[in-house]
Enzyme design. Structure first.
Site, PDB file in Angstrom:
ATOM      1  N   TYR A   1     142.284  11.967 -22.801  1.00  0.00           N
ATOM      2  CA  TYR A   1     143.408  11.497 -23.615  1.00  0.00           C
ATOM      3  C   TYR A   1     143.004  11.422 -25.090  1.00  0.00           C
ATOM      4  O   TYR A   1     143.710  11.931 -25.970  1.00  0.00           O
ATOM      5  CB  TYR A   1     143.853  10.114 -23.106  1.00  0.00           C
ATOM      6  CG  TYR A   1     144.967   9.491 -23.921  1.00  0.00           C
ATOM      7  CD1 TYR A   1     146.295   9.856 -23.723  1.00  0.00           C
ATOM      8  CD2 TYR A   1     144.689   8.536 -24.899  1.00  0.00           C
ATOM      9  CE1 TYR A   1     147.317   9.279 -24.475  1.00  0.00           C
ATOM     10  CE2 TYR A   1     145.705   7.959 -25.652  1.00  0.00           C
ATOM     11  CZ  TYR A   1     147.015   8.334 -25.434  1.00  0.00           C
ATOM     12  OH  TYR A   1     148.020   7.770 -26.180  1.00  0.00           O
TER      13      TYR A   1
ATOM     14  N   SER B   1     147.614   8.740 -31.915  1.00  0.00           N
ATOM     15  CA  SER B   1     147.210   7.413 -31.446  1.00  0.00           C
ATOM     16  C   SER B   1     146.108   6.888 -32.342  1.00  0.00           C
ATOM     17  O   SER B   1     145.384   7.664 -32.972  1.00  0.00           O
ATOM     18  CB  SER B   1     146.669   7.531 -30.013  1.00  0.00           C
ATOM     19  OG  SER B   1     146.052   6.335 -29.606  1.00  0.00           O
TER      20      SER B   1
HETATM   21  N1  LIG Z   1     152.008   2.890 -25.650  1.00  0.00           N
HETATM   22  C1  LIG Z   1     150.932   2.983 -26.417  1.00  0.00           C
HETATM   23  O1  LIG Z   1     150.141   2.049 -26.508  1.00  0.00           O
HETATM   24  C2  LIG Z   1     150.678   4.235 -27.178  1.00  0.00           C
HETATM   25  C3  LIG Z   1     149.754   4.189 -28.210  1.00  0.00           C
HETATM   26  C4  LIG Z   1     149.484   5.334 -28.933  1.00  0.00           C
HETATM   27  C5  LIG Z   1     150.149   6.498 -28.642  1.00  0.00           C
HETATM   28  N2  LIG Z   1     151.051   6.525 -27.640  1.00  0.00           N
HETATM   29  C6  LIG Z   1     151.740   7.784 -27.375  1.00  0.00           C
HETATM   30  O2  LIG Z   1     153.122   7.575 -27.423  1.00  0.00           O
HETATM   31  C7  LIG Z   1     153.776   8.603 -26.683  1.00  0.00           C
HETATM   32  C8  LIG Z   1     154.823   7.976 -25.782  1.00  0.00           C
HETATM   33  O3  LIG Z   1     154.181   7.220 -24.774  1.00  0.00           O
HETATM   34  P1  LIG Z   1     154.714   5.808 -24.274  1.00  0.00           P
HETATM   35  O4  LIG Z   1     153.726   4.795 -24.661  1.00  0.00           O
HETATM   36  O5  LIG Z   1     156.114   5.622 -24.668  1.00  0.00           O
HETATM   37  O6  LIG Z   1     154.568   5.961 -22.704  1.00  0.00           O
HETATM   38  P2  LIG Z   1     155.646   6.328 -21.595  1.00  0.00           P
HETATM   39  O7  LIG Z   1     154.865   6.705 -20.398  1.00  0.00           O
HETATM   40  O8  LIG Z   1     156.664   5.261 -21.478  1.00  0.00           O
HETATM   41  O9  LIG Z   1     156.368   7.583 -22.214  1.00  0.00           O
HETATM   42  C9  LIG Z   1     155.866   8.875 -22.138  1.00  0.00           C
HETATM   43  C10 LIG Z   1     157.021   9.809 -22.159  1.00  0.00           C
HETATM   44  O10 LIG Z   1     156.526  11.137 -22.046  1.00  0.00           O
HETATM   45  C11 LIG Z   1     157.251  11.757 -21.028  1.00  0.00           C
HETATM   46  N3  LIG Z   1     156.492  12.804 -20.368  1.00  0.00           N
HETATM   47  C12 LIG Z   1     155.315  12.704 -19.717  1.00  0.00           C
HETATM   48  N4  LIG Z   1     154.998  13.882 -19.179  1.00  0.00           N
HETATM   49  C13 LIG Z   1     155.991  14.730 -19.496  1.00  0.00           C
HETATM   50  C14 LIG Z   1     156.261  16.078 -19.216  1.00  0.00           C
HETATM   51  N5  LIG Z   1     155.443  16.816 -18.437  1.00  0.00           N
HETATM   52  N6  LIG Z   1     157.380  16.638 -19.716  1.00  0.00           N
HETATM   53  C15 LIG Z   1     158.238  15.922 -20.464  1.00  0.00           C
HETATM   54  N7  LIG Z   1     158.060  14.631 -20.746  1.00  0.00           N
HETATM   55  C16 LIG Z   1     156.950  14.058 -20.264  1.00  0.00           C
HETATM   56  C17 LIG Z   1     157.597  10.653 -20.045  1.00  0.00           C
HETATM   57  O11 LIG Z   1     158.662  11.023 -19.213  1.00  0.00           O
HETATM   58  C18 LIG Z   1     157.963   9.553 -20.994  1.00  0.00           C
HETATM   59  O12 LIG Z   1     159.303   9.686 -21.431  1.00  0.00           O
HETATM   60  C19 LIG Z   1     152.677   9.347 -25.941  1.00  0.00           C
HETATM   61  O13 LIG Z   1     152.379  10.547 -26.621  1.00  0.00           O
HETATM   62  C20 LIG Z   1     151.501   8.388 -26.028  1.00  0.00           C
HETATM   63  O14 LIG Z   1     150.275   9.045 -25.953  1.00  0.00           O
HETATM   64  C21 LIG Z   1     151.345   5.416 -26.901  1.00  0.00           C
HETATM   65  O1  LIG Z   2     146.595   3.589 -27.630  1.00  0.00           O
HETATM   66  C1  LIG Z   2     146.963   4.556 -26.962  1.00  0.00           C
HETATM   67  O2  LIG Z   2     146.919   5.708 -27.348  1.00  0.00           O
HETATM   68  C2  LIG Z   2     147.490   4.333 -25.565  1.00  0.00           C
HETATM   69  O3  LIG Z   2     147.807   2.985 -25.400  1.00  0.00           O
HETATM   70  C3  LIG Z   2     146.415   4.770 -24.597  1.00  0.00           C
HETATM   71  O4  LIG Z   2     145.193   4.420 -25.096  1.00  0.00           O
HETATM   72  C4  LIG Z   2     146.457   4.194 -23.232  1.00  0.00           C
HETATM   73  O5  LIG Z   2     146.290   2.799 -23.337  1.00  0.00           O
HETATM   74  C5  LIG Z   2     145.322   4.721 -22.385  1.00  0.00           C
HETATM   75  O6  LIG Z   2     145.358   6.087 -22.420  1.00  0.00           O
HETATM   76  C6  LIG Z   2     145.373   4.179 -20.986  1.00  0.00           C
HETATM   77  O7  LIG Z   2     146.431   4.721 -20.265  1.00  0.00           O
END
Ligand SMILES: NC(=O)c1ccc[n+]([C@@H]2O[C@H](COP(=O)([O-])OP(=O)(O)OC[C@H]3O[C@@H](n4cnc5c(N)ncnc54)[C@H](O)[C@@H]3O)[C@@H](O)[C@H]2O)c1
Ligand SMILES: O=C(O)[C@H](O)[C@@H](O)[C@H](O)[C@H](O)CO
Length: 249
Positions: A154, A141
């Site tokens: 996180y 992230s």
């Molecule tokens: N959305 C953002 O702004 C953002 C930014 C930076 C990083 N991320 C990262 O991207 C990745 C995906 O997140 P997202 O934004 O798509 O959110 P999301 O909540 O839609 O997806 C998260 C995924 O992880 C899975 N998951 C959670 N716990 C689990 C477990 N115990 N076993 C198996 N699967 C599990 C969920 O089922 C889901 O498919 C994460 O690692 C998150 O930290 C997201």
């Molecule tokens: O940038 C990211 O890595 C994700 O968006 C997270 O920052 C979530 O916004 C935060 O953990 C609140 O759930």
């Protein structure tokens, strides 16, 4: 670009993982999609197949310490050893720093760090034995080098996976294994739904340099760059894709 490759995407039932699976399948990879909810995965598999791609669903709970071993064994048996591993599953359990619980700590580290570490190790061991090389992308992230109030566990976990990326790349480069991190900014997915409603979330949104958060599709080109077989010299890198958000928060 990825014909004859097998890719494994964790956390593929929603958000970024769902899009990553579609993107890799569109490039010709056979995709193993893993998550706790196999119902949602069935929809993803059907969508990939309707577009002429190949995919199979695997039940996977990243919080279970035995799950990574079982997942790699199952994928190897049903599809073959993955060539590409996308460590995407992740959780954010918001809590003020002095209110976070031991369980919050353990769950965060189990899902965001321990499972990707073990999956990486299991794939690398097979790639080293077979002499094939391989490719890992860890979803870190922009909050791996910055912090935000209310999500200190996180941000700690995302810094850990970013650093693990470099450590693995250093040791495995000689086997033709590439390990990179993708560090997204704020993207519209369910992980953020509750966050945007908090004071901290509203404050973060107000600071965005362009007044929009990203969509999962905004990460597509960066993912393809990292998994592209032509990116052989890109290794141990952390690629931030955030529309300059990290300069503003
Ligand atoms: N959305 C953002 O702004 C953002 C930014 C930076 C990083 N991320 C990262 O991207 C990745 C995906 O997140 P997202 O934004 O798509 O959110 P999301 O909540 O839609 O997806 C998260 C995924 O992880 C899975 N998951 C959670 N716990 C689990 C477990 N115990 N076993 C198996 N699967 C599990 C969920 O089922 C889901 O498919 C994460 O690692 C998150 O930290 C997201
Ligand atoms: O940038 C990211 O890595 C994700 O968006 C997270 O920052 C979530 O916004 C935060 O953990 C609140 O759930």
């Amino acid at each position: 670009m990825l014909e004859n490759k097998i890719a494994l995407v964790t956390g593929a039932s929603s958000g970024l993982g769902y899009q990553f699976a579609l993107t890799l399948a569109a490039q010709g990879a056979a995709v193993a999609v893993a998550a706790r909810s196999t119902d949602k995965l069935a929809k993803l598999v059907a969508e990939i197949e309707s577009r002429g791609g190949k995919a199979m669903a695997f039940a996977f709970d990243a919080a279970d310490p035995a799950a990574p071993d079982a997942l790699i064994a199952a994928v190897a048996e049903r599809m073959g050893v993955p060539d590409i591993l996308i460590n995407n599953a992740g959780i954010s359990l918001p809590a003020r720093a002095h209110k976070a619980t031991l369980d919050d700590f353990e769950q965060t580290m189990a899902v965001n760090v321990r499972a990707p570490w073990r999956l990486s190790q299991l794939c690398a061991a097979r790639w080293i034995d077979a002499g094939t090389g391989g490719c890992i992308v860890n979803i870190s992230s922009m909050l791996s080098t910055r912090v935000a109030k209310g999500v200190s566990l996180y941000t700690m976990s995302k810094a850990a996976i970013r650093h693990l990326t470099a450590g693995h790349a250093l040791e495995w480069a000689k086997y033709g294994i590439r390990v990179n991190a993708l560090c997204p900014g704020y993207i519209r997915t369910s992980i953020n739904d509750a966050f945007w409603e908090t004071e901290q979330g509203k404050a973060e949104l107000a600071k965005l340099p362009r007044p929009r958060v990203g969509e999962p599709k905004d990460l597509e080109s960066a993912l393809l760059f990292l998994v592209d077989p032509r990116s052989q010299f890109v290794n141990g890198e952390a690629l931030t894709v955030d529309d300059a958000q990290s300069w503003a928060i």
